[in-house]
Design an enzyme around this catalytic site. Structure first.
Site, PDB file in Angstrom:
ATOM      1  N   CYS A   1       0.785  -0.926  -0.214  1.00 16.64           N
ATOM      2  CA  CYS A   1       0.079   0.083  -0.054  1.00 16.64           C
ATOM      3  C   CYS A   1       0.903   1.252  -0.053  1.00 16.64           C
ATOM      4  O   CYS A   1       0.645   2.893  -0.136  1.00 16.64           O
ATOM      5  CB  CYS A   1      -1.070  -0.099   1.265  1.00 16.64           C
ATOM      6  SG  CYS A   1      -2.040  -0.824   0.904  1.00 16.64           S
TER       7      CYS A   1
ATOM      8  N   HIS B   1      -3.334   7.288   1.275  1.00 19.44           N
ATOM      9  CA  HIS B   1      -4.505   5.657   0.699  1.00 19.44           C
ATOM     10  C   HIS B   1      -5.588   5.256   1.250  1.00 19.44           C
ATOM     11  O   HIS B   1      -5.693   5.385   2.403  1.00 19.44           O
ATOM     12  CB  HIS B   1      -2.815   4.627   1.714  1.00 19.44           C
ATOM     13  CG  HIS B   1      -3.465   3.163   1.389  1.00 19.44           C
ATOM     14  ND1 HIS B   1      -3.737   2.283   0.302  1.00 19.44           N
ATOM     15  CD2 HIS B   1      -3.715   2.155   2.429  1.00 19.44           C
ATOM     16  CE1 HIS B   1      -4.504   1.075   0.052  1.00 19.44           C
ATOM     17  NE2 HIS B   1      -3.927   1.278   1.542  1.00 19.44           N
TER      18      HIS B   1
ATOM     19  N   ASN C   1     -10.540  -1.272  -1.472  1.00 15.11           N
ATOM     20  CA  ASN C   1      -8.867  -1.004  -1.310  1.00 15.11           C
ATOM     21  C   ASN C   1      -8.320  -1.707  -2.364  1.00 15.11           C
ATOM     22  O   ASN C   1      -7.772  -2.625  -2.661  1.00 15.11           O
ATOM     23  CB  ASN C   1      -8.875  -1.290   0.288  1.00 15.11           C
ATOM     24  CG  ASN C   1      -7.042  -1.485   0.499  1.00 15.11           C
ATOM     25  OD1 ASN C   1      -6.444  -0.930  -0.299  1.00 15.11           O
ATOM     26  ND2 ASN C   1      -6.918  -1.399   1.301  1.00 15.11           N
TER      27      ASN C   1
END
Length: 349
Positions: free
Chosen positions: A118, A265, A295
């Site tokens: 990430c 993020h 995500n």
């Protein structure tokens, strides 16, 4: 924490490719009541899911082709290619070599892979910008993407409702009188908070790897599937991440009011809202694309930029503070002005 200043490099263009296929969290096999609670907690309603035959490199390839076509880029002018992903084509060889050939880039192109999760988009930008700033190499292509839905258990409530797939392409160029600020942080003590236990040299795959087993996190998964300790990641994200970003802001004396957008993020709605509150980010300055995409790991920052604030960026709101955080555990932040950047339409394949 490592603080760095990079001069004479700009972000010139960005493109995204997503799978056409979507999966609604309302249709998951956990029951209507559980599904509704998951949607409320995560803020995620729909995710784009790649079919088995589409890899992260395929999505990044399409994004790169879109970027090259939209900006009329001479392929021989690209000096550096970085592929950033947790889901490479193979363990050996490195996927950037495959993409160099597939994209028709010059054999003199510098190619290497990163596996950062990430935080990987910002880390890859940092690596590319660090190489470009001496002026010897002029153009870099950062391809960052993941197909995490390929490596999660379909019965795991911790991972399946969260992750979506995607690929991105970002062009960086040597450009005098540009400056960017960076902060990079790693806390390897939490390495096993997001992990696939089997498949590497530490723990090779055996027949036992394909047996579902219970874990302390509450998940029942195979050793070849992604294990996510949700509480560890939640605590890391809402405690350490705001502190790291605050240190970054204080170290460089950044005027938060002068930042147009905080591109973070996209972990989940609850985490992002807590981070925004702790950092006192004004309403509307932290764009979110979680609801429709979930995500998407390292793709989430460029995806948020293109899907949520493209018009604002094109109209001149270009001072952005980016921060990616997750696997490792790691956090990487950057303050830069992206004026003049060309943002392509999202491609669906």
């Amino acid at each position: 924490m490592a603080f760095c200043t990079i001069n004479d490099v700009k972000l010139s263009a960005m493109a995204i490719a997503l799978p056409k296929t979507t999966e609604s969290n309302r249709d998951l096999p956990f029951g209507a009541e559980v599904n509704a609670k998951l949607i409320t907690t995560t803020g995620i309603e729909t995710r784009h899911v790649a079919p088995p035959e589409i890899c992260a490199s395929d999505l990044c390839f399409v994004a790169a082709e879109k970027l090259i076509a939209d900006n009329n880029i001479d392929r021989d002018s690209i000096d550096l290619l970085i592929f950033q992903s947790q889901t490479p084509d193979y363990i050996i060889p490195y996927t950037s070599a495959i993409l160099q050939n597939k994209l028709g880039l010059n054999t003199s192109t510098i190619c290497f892979d990163l596996n950062m999760g990430c935080s990987g988009f910002v880390y890859a930008l940092f690596m590319a910008a660090s190489i470009l700033q001496n002026g010897k190499a002029k153009r870099a292509l950062v391809l960052s993407g993941d197909v995490l839905t390929h490596i999660i258990s379909k019965t795991d409530r911790t991972t399946r409702p969260i992750f979506g797939d995607g690929g991105s392409a970002t062009l960086l160029e040597y450009c005098e009188n540009r400056q960017s600020l960076w902060a990079l942080n790693t806390d390897g003590a939490g390495y096993d908070s997001i992990i696939i236990e089997a498949g590497g040299a530490r723990k090779p795959v055996t027949s036992d790897s394909f047996i579902e087993k219970p874990h302390n996190s509450g998940s029942v998964i195979k050793e070849t599937e992604l294990l996510l300790n949700g509480m560890d990641i939640f605590n890391f994200s809402i405690s350490l991440v705001p502190k790291v970003i605050t240190s970054f802001i204080e170290h460089f004396g950044i005027d938060k009011d002068g930042v147009d957008f905080f591109l973070f993020h996209q972990a989940n709605l609850m985490i992002n809202k807590i981070i925004a509150k702790k950092l006192a980010i004004p309403e509307g300055k932290m764009p979110l694309c979680i609801r429709d995409f979930g995500n998407t790991s390292s793709v989430s920052i460029p995806l948020a930029a293109i899907s949520q604030i493209r018009k604002e960026i094109e109209s001149g709101k270009t001072k952005v503070l980016m921060s990616g955080f997750g696997t490792g555990l790691s956090c990487a932040s950057c303050l830069t002005d992206i004026s003049g950047i060309k943002l392509s339409d999202i491609v669906y394949i």
